[in-house]
Write a protein that holds these residues in place. Structure first.
Motif, mmCIF file in Angstrom:
data_model
loop_
_atom_site.group_PDB
_atom_site.id
_atom_site.type_symbol
_atom_site.label_atom_id
_atom_site.label_comp_id
_atom_site.label_asym_id
_atom_site.label_seq_id
_atom_site.Cartn_x
_atom_site.Cartn_y
_atom_site.Cartn_z
ATOM 1 N N ALA A 78 -4.467 6.574 -8.416
ATOM 2 C CA ALA A 78 -5.251 5.356 -8.228
ATOM 3 C C ALA A 78 -5.101 4.436 -9.429
ATOM 4 O O ALA A 78 -4.837 3.240 -9.304
ATOM 5 C CB ALA A 78 -6.722 5.698 -8.016
ATOM 6 N N LYS A 79 -5.245 5.027 -10.602
ATOM 7 C CA LYS A 79 -5.147 4.243 -11.825
ATOM 8 C C LYS A 79 -3.833 3.462 -11.863
ATOM 9 O O LYS A 79 -3.811 2.249 -12.100
ATOM 10 C CB LYS A 79 -5.211 5.200 -13.023
ATOM 11 C CG LYS A 79 -5.003 4.551 -14.366
ATOM 12 C CD LYS A 79 -6.185 3.695 -14.730
ATOM 13 C CE LYS A 79 -6.074 3.193 -16.170
ATOM 14 N NZ LYS A 79 -7.261 2.456 -16.551
ATOM 15 N N TYR A 100 -3.339 0.824 -8.682
ATOM 16 C CA TYR A 100 -4.187 -0.356 -8.730
ATOM 17 C C TYR A 100 -3.743 -1.307 -9.812
ATOM 18 O O TYR A 100 -3.818 -2.523 -9.656
ATOM 19 C CB TYR A 100 -5.647 0.042 -8.927
ATOM 20 C CG TYR A 100 -6.155 0.777 -7.730
ATOM 21 C CD1 TYR A 100 -5.720 0.420 -6.454
ATOM 22 C CD2 TYR A 100 -7.031 1.837 -7.847
ATOM 23 C CE1 TYR A 100 -6.145 1.097 -5.344
ATOM 24 C CE2 TYR A 100 -7.459 2.523 -6.733
ATOM 25 C CZ TYR A 100 -7.014 2.146 -5.475
ATOM 26 O OH TYR A 100 -7.435 2.819 -4.365
ATOM 27 N N LEU A 156 -5.394 12.316 -7.603
ATOM 28 C CA LEU A 156 -5.658 11.024 -6.987
ATOM 29 C C LEU A 156 -6.157 10.020 -8.020
ATOM 30 O O LEU A 156 -5.824 8.837 -7.958
ATOM 31 C CB LEU A 156 -6.711 11.205 -5.891
ATOM 32 C CG LEU A 156 -6.550 10.352 -4.651
ATOM 33 C CD1 LEU A 156 -5.151 10.428 -4.098
ATOM 34 C CD2 LEU A 156 -7.568 10.760 -3.607
ATOM 35 N N ARG A 157 -6.954 10.505 -8.952
ATOM 36 C CA ARG A 157 -7.404 9.633 -10.037
ATOM 37 C C ARG A 157 -6.210 9.028 -10.744
ATOM 38 O O ARG A 157 -6.167 7.817 -10.976
ATOM 39 C CB ARG A 157 -8.207 10.425 -11.067
ATOM 40 C CG ARG A 157 -9.690 10.571 -10.793
ATOM 41 C CD ARG A 157 -10.343 11.283 -11.971
ATOM 42 N NE ARG A 157 -10.153 10.528 -13.182
ATOM 43 C CZ ARG A 157 -9.930 11.030 -14.390
ATOM 44 N NH1 ARG A 157 -9.844 12.336 -14.546
ATOM 45 N NH2 ARG A 157 -9.789 10.250 -15.421
ATOM 46 N N SER A 168 -8.467 15.560 -6.223
ATOM 47 C CA SER A 168 -9.166 14.360 -6.676
ATOM 48 C C SER A 168 -8.663 13.956 -8.050
ATOM 49 O O SER A 168 -8.554 12.766 -8.354
ATOM 50 C CB SER A 168 -10.690 14.521 -6.666
ATOM 51 O OG SER A 168 -11.089 15.839 -6.743
ATOM 52 N N TYR A 175 -10.816 10.732 10.868
ATOM 53 C CA TYR A 175 -9.563 11.223 11.414
ATOM 54 C C TYR A 175 -9.731 11.738 12.821
ATOM 55 O O TYR A 175 -8.852 11.572 13.655
ATOM 56 C CB TYR A 175 -8.960 12.304 10.526
ATOM 57 C CG TYR A 175 -8.562 11.743 9.200
ATOM 58 C CD1 TYR A 175 -8.047 10.455 9.113
ATOM 59 C CD2 TYR A 175 -8.733 12.454 8.042
ATOM 60 C CE1 TYR A 175 -7.698 9.907 7.904
ATOM 61 C CE2 TYR A 175 -8.378 11.918 6.818
ATOM 62 C CZ TYR A 175 -7.864 10.641 6.757
ATOM 63 O OH TYR A 175 -7.521 10.098 5.554
ATOM 64 N N TYR A 209 -4.011 14.840 -13.986
ATOM 65 C CA TYR A 209 -4.137 13.382 -13.956
ATOM 66 C C TYR A 209 -2.773 12.735 -14.223
ATOM 67 O O TYR A 209 -2.344 11.816 -13.520
ATOM 68 C CB TYR A 209 -5.148 12.945 -15.011
ATOM 69 C CG TYR A 209 -5.391 11.461 -15.084
ATOM 70 C CD1 TYR A 209 -6.368 10.864 -14.294
ATOM 71 C CD2 TYR A 209 -4.664 10.658 -15.955
ATOM 72 C CE1 TYR A 209 -6.610 9.505 -14.369
ATOM 73 C CE2 TYR A 209 -4.889 9.299 -16.038
ATOM 74 C CZ TYR A 209 -5.869 8.723 -15.255
ATOM 75 O OH TYR A 209 -6.102 7.377 -15.331
ATOM 76 N N THR A 224 0.830 -1.202 0.000
ATOM 77 C CA THR A 224 0.000 0.000 0.000
ATOM 78 C C THR A 224 0.865 1.253 0.000
ATOM 79 O O THR A 224 1.979 1.246 0.498
ATOM 80 C CB THR A 224 -1.062 0.037 1.150
ATOM 81 O OG1 THR A 224 -0.667 0.993 2.107
ATOM 82 C CG2 THR A 224 -1.263 -1.284 1.800
ATOM 83 N N LEU A 259 -7.927 5.901 6.165
ATOM 84 C CA LEU A 259 -8.811 5.487 5.076
ATOM 85 C C LEU A 259 -8.035 4.665 4.063
ATOM 86 O O LEU A 259 -6.991 5.105 3.577
ATOM 87 C CB LEU A 259 -9.343 6.742 4.375
ATOM 88 C CG LEU A 259 -10.781 7.173 4.624
ATOM 89 C CD1 LEU A 259 -11.283 6.734 5.958
ATOM 90 C CD2 LEU A 259 -10.899 8.660 4.419
ATOM 91 N N ILE A 286 -8.305 3.010 0.404
ATOM 92 C CA ILE A 286 -9.154 3.026 -0.782
ATOM 93 C C ILE A 286 -8.707 1.960 -1.755
ATOM 94 O O ILE A 286 -7.523 1.811 -2.033
ATOM 95 C CB ILE A 286 -9.095 4.390 -1.483
ATOM 96 C CG1 ILE A 286 -9.548 5.468 -0.511
ATOM 97 C CG2 ILE A 286 -9.949 4.400 -2.725
ATOM 98 C CD1 ILE A 286 -9.583 6.839 -1.121
ATOM 99 N N CYS A 343 -2.771 -0.648 -2.804
ATOM 100 C CA CYS A 343 -3.871 0.139 -2.252
ATOM 101 C C CYS A 343 -3.371 1.522 -1.873
ATOM 102 O O CYS A 343 -2.169 1.776 -1.823
ATOM 103 C CB CYS A 343 -4.399 -0.503 -0.983
ATOM 104 S SG CYS A 343 -5.351 -1.967 -1.266
ATOM 105 N N LEU A 344 -4.309 2.390 -1.568
ATOM 106 C CA LEU A 344 -3.996 3.757 -1.164
ATOM 107 C C LEU A 344 -4.452 3.992 0.262
ATOM 108 O O LEU A 344 -5.604 3.747 0.608
ATOM 109 C CB LEU A 344 -4.757 4.712 -2.078
ATOM 110 C CG LEU A 344 -3.996 5.435 -3.177
ATOM 111 C CD1 LEU A 344 -2.797 4.674 -3.652
ATOM 112 C CD2 LEU A 344 -4.929 5.798 -4.306
ATOM 113 N N LEU A 345 -3.546 4.475 1.065
ATOM 114 C CA LEU A 345 -3.889 4.786 2.447
ATOM 115 C C LEU A 345 -3.784 6.289 2.642
ATOM 116 O O LEU A 345 -2.716 6.869 2.433
ATOM 117 C CB LEU A 345 -2.933 4.051 3.387
ATOM 118 C CG LEU A 345 -3.272 4.042 4.867
ATOM 119 C CD1 LEU A 345 -4.671 3.523 5.113
ATOM 120 C CD2 LEU A 345 -2.277 3.198 5.634
ATOM 121 N N ILE A 346 -4.881 6.877 3.003
ATOM 122 C CA ILE A 346 -4.889 8.337 3.126
ATOM 123 C C ILE A 346 -4.960 8.742 4.582
ATOM 124 O O ILE A 346 -5.745 8.201 5.360
ATOM 125 C CB ILE A 346 -6.101 8.931 2.394
ATOM 126 C CG1 ILE A 346 -6.036 8.555 0.926
ATOM 127 C CG2 ILE A 346 -6.126 10.442 2.555
ATOM 128 C CD1 ILE A 346 -7.141 9.152 0.114
#
Lengths: 339, 339
Positions: A87-88, A91, A83-84, A80, B91, A298, A61, B97, B99, A96-99
DNA sequence: TTGTAAGCGTTATCAT
DNA sequence: ATGATAACGCTTACAA
């Protein structure tokens, strides 16, 4: 919740055999593999990622560190959109992404600690770059792969993705100057962010090359939020010198600025031209459609993830990537007309 | 990377003592606590969250499941706005989180498995609700606390947060009818989402109560994306019956619809009135400013996180929450005029 | 080809 | 007030 041991017992093999079946070890006979897999299905077995991480020392992650609180940051579509891209890319490679985040500086540091030192992530993407950032300093001491979005202040060996913001702001300013504007305001972000500093630099350079004077009253620094753009523009409009054009270093700020301009009865672009940055997808729907510098957000996200992942996997190629920018010409800028 | 053992050795106590100091156990003398803490500072000790999770069986993280790929989902501000609310709430209570996503149905299921069965999260927020959702089914079998955003199809004991979408769509339609519109199109989301089904229901109810006929040619289902709104509106505009008003069940879709309407030379609201849903922050900046049903997205997110966290901690109070909606009146709707 | 056993870094249960 | 020890679920030498 089935474990390896239970599977092993039920099949009549040892736990290590089951483990080897999971990793499809070549040394295990097809026959036992089949038997084991059958029972795994029956018991709906799924490996415990936590236990696995403990021994493999990898969590698959990636940690995301937002500037200030995620609560606020997500108000700007920049994040966002980035992040898109992230994420792309992540994945696709099984991460995974942990924020996490934190409002105060101390909370921020703590959350970074809990991610990194707590061994919860294999790498970090820092979503911003600013000077004297304690978070960055910690990160450098921590011996974990990370990638920054934005040029580091002194880029010694830091992996990062950025635009050429000096160049981008230079071009934007040049464009306005070509249109005949001489009094150009800069609605900028906080100057301790390198992105803001760079855009200021490009703005200044264009002005100087064209023998236009830099005027402090026309330069304002605010947060990358709509409300702040509104306030910043108000301030500019209250100065003695009236600008005929304004550069907002973020579209969201530009929206606020447009509201401020409209409120005092000025028309865009007839009375004041405006150009934004970041080209938020909705900017084309504004009235008038907002001319904006597209920074390929992006792609920035995707590249940051890509660079980081290479780093994590030890297959480092490049340690920086500069993403192209491009002015998207719409209707919020026009020729300067004397009034 | 210091561990409890190293600390213990250096101080000359046992690992368990160190562990107790960390949890500030009352039975440990202040003296040893001090000694241990000093060494912990010196060695920059930080507990390994993974090891801790393995025994405590809690990761202090919440999993977020997006509809289809996060890559696409993040294109709609609804999700970042909901995430803002979620982030704020989690938080505050010390949760991270996580994702994940997946494009195909199979990938989706797999990522849910890896989160839940892999014991990587303490609870799940499902960001959507649709009928016959295999993800939901798995979740129900998995014995993990979860909370849905959107009414479940059959709400047996499922924790969820939603608006009263039937009512909201009913009011939006009523509003248009009051303005004299009789031919009202519905640009809706995919009908297997409960949100779409409910909004259709409210629309239908208002029409029927006012003796207006429901016309299939005026109803279109598309994805919650701008491009799809554009296409959907095109389709409606190509039908034999011309609507004088349209309800888009998402602002992003509405933006696309407005483009489609503008392209054939129609004016909003003079020729066609339009009302959106979700009140994306930027909708007020459109031309004309878009009238929209505000569904309080941030609050939806925050409530979902709140309900889930209560659930996770075993202090369940309510298992559903209905968030208020409100029409934000702007300029995209006007009285119907015969043309 | 498979089994045994140690170890990953914690916490928790007994003892002492 | 503190220590030994087992356990969490898995991987991986090392043996056999």
């Amino acid at each position: 919740m089935a474990t390896i041991k239970e599977i092993a017992k039920k099949v009549g093999v040892s736990p290590s055999t089951v483990s080897r079946v999971i990793s499809d070890d070549a040394r295990i006979s097809e026959e036992t593999k089949k038997k084991v897999r059958k029972i795994m299905e029956e018991l709906k077995y799924h490996p415990n990622a936590i236990a696995r991480s403990l021994v493999s020392k990898s969590t698959k992650t990636i940690g995301i560190i937002m500037p200030y609180s995620a609560d606020q940051a997500f108000m700007n579509p920049f994040f966002s959109e980035a992040l898109r891209g992230i994420a792309k890319c992540t994945y696709n490679q099984g991460y995974c992404l942990l924020i996490t985040n934190g409002v105060t500086k101390k909370e921020q540091i703590n959350s970074v600690y809990s991610l990194v030192m707590g061994r919860r992530v294999d790498g970090i993407i820092l979503m911003y770059s600013k000077e004297n950032d304690p978070v960055l300093k910690e990160l450098q001491n921590m011996d974990i792969p990370f990638c920054m979005i934005g040029r580091p202040v002194d880029n010694k060996n830091i992996t990062y993705v950025d635009n050429d913001n000096i160049e981008a702001a230079y071009k934007a300013t040049e464009y306005l100057i070509e249109k005949g504007h001489k009094s150009i305001a800069l609605l900028n972000g906080s100057m301790n962010l390198t992105v803001s500093a760079d855009r200021y630099e490009g703005y200044k350079k264009a002005l100087e090359e064209n023998n236009l004077s830099l005027n402090d009253e026309l330069i304002v620094s605010v947060e990358f939020l709509q409300e702040d753009g509104y306030k910043g523009m108000k301030k500019i409009l209250n100065s003695k010198i009236k600008p005929s054009a304004v550069i907002a270093t973020d579209d969201l700020m530009a929206y606020g600025a447009m509201r401020a301009i409209g409120e005092i009865g000025y028309k865009i672009p007839e009375d004041i031209s405006i150009i934004g940055f970041n080209n938020i997808p909705l900017s084309e729907f504004l009235f008038p459609p907002l001319t904006s510098v597209d920074i390929n957000t992006y792609q920035i996200g995707a590249s940051a993830a890509q660079l980081l992942l290479e780093n994590v996997k030890g297959e480092v190629r490049a340690n920086r990537k500069i993403v192209d920018t491009k002015i998207i010409y719409r209707k919020s800028v026009c020729e300067y007309k004397k009034s």
